[in-house]
Design an enzyme around this catalytic site. Structure first.
Site, short mmCIF file in Angstrom:
data_model
loop_
_atom_site.label_atom_id
_atom_site.label_comp_id
_atom_site.label_asym_id
_atom_site.label_seq_id
_atom_site.Cartn_x
_atom_site.Cartn_y
_atom_site.Cartn_z
N GLY A 126 2.43 -4.51 -2.64
CA GLY A 126 2.66 -2.98 -2.27
C GLY A 126 3.40 -2.27 -3.00
O GLY A 126 3.36 -1.31 -3.21
N CYS A 127 4.77 -2.93 -2.74
CA CYS A 127 6.12 -2.29 -3.50
C CYS A 127 5.87 -1.98 -4.90
O CYS A 127 6.36 -0.80 -5.54
CB CYS A 127 7.13 -2.95 -3.44
SG CYS A 127 7.55 -3.34 -1.46
N THR A 128 5.26 -2.84 -5.76
CA THR A 128 5.03 -2.93 -7.07
C THR A 128 3.89 -1.53 -7.35
O THR A 128 4.03 -0.90 -8.09
CB THR A 128 4.46 -4.13 -7.69
OG1 THR A 128 5.31 -4.88 -7.51
CG2 THR A 128 4.20 -4.00 -8.89
#
Length: 156
Positions: free
Chosen positions: A45-47
């Site tokens: 998700g962060c990527t």
């Protein structure tokens, strides 16, 4: 513990950045700042979120806004994350969790029946006047960067 609110002065902070420099919020007066808080470098998700903000970085700059990603990861971790995914945004290391606590997003979370403390994915839009213009809590990554860009454009 009360949450930060739209219209309040954004809490000031200074953090080390991936470039080896420092980012101090109060030194950014006169321009909009997108503070996006995320849990961990190089996770799915962060990527996706970082790549989405990178893809729109030129449009944010054209609208007069600076983007700063903040997580508890180290500067070294941020540098690897940026290089691996060719990110064109600045990342700040909140290793002591001072800023996530200041913004009230270091929260109790639960996964697989286990409770732990972590970053609640949140974006705070700070207006050129230093006040909080908008807040997105418990962010769903899909379409989020675009929604933040629209909010930035409405500030102009």
């Amino acid at each position: 513990m009360s949450e930060i609110a739209i219209g309040e002065n954004a809490p000031d902070f200074e953090l080390l950045t991936d470039s080896g420099g420092h980012f101090r919020l109060s030194e950014q007066a006169g321009k909009a700042i997108v503070l996006y808080f995320y849990p961990k470098d190089d996770t799915p998700g962060c990527t996706t979120e970082a790549i989405a903000f990178t893809g729109l970085a030129d449009q944010f700059a054209a609208a007069g806004a600076t983007i700063l990603g903040i997580s508890p990861d180290s500067v070294q971790s941020h540098n690897k994350f940026k290089a691996k995914h060719e990110l064109a945004i600045q990342l700040a290391a909140d290793t002591e969790k001072e800023v996530v606590n200041l913004y009230k997003i270091w929260v109790k979370k639960s996964r697989y029946g286990r409770d732990y403390m972590g970053v609640e994915r949140t974006t705070v839009l700070v207006g050129a006047d230093g006040r909080i213009a908008d807040i997105w809590r418990k962010v769903k990554v899909q379409g989020h960067a675009e929604a933040v860009l629209e909010a930035v454009k409405e500030l102009s």
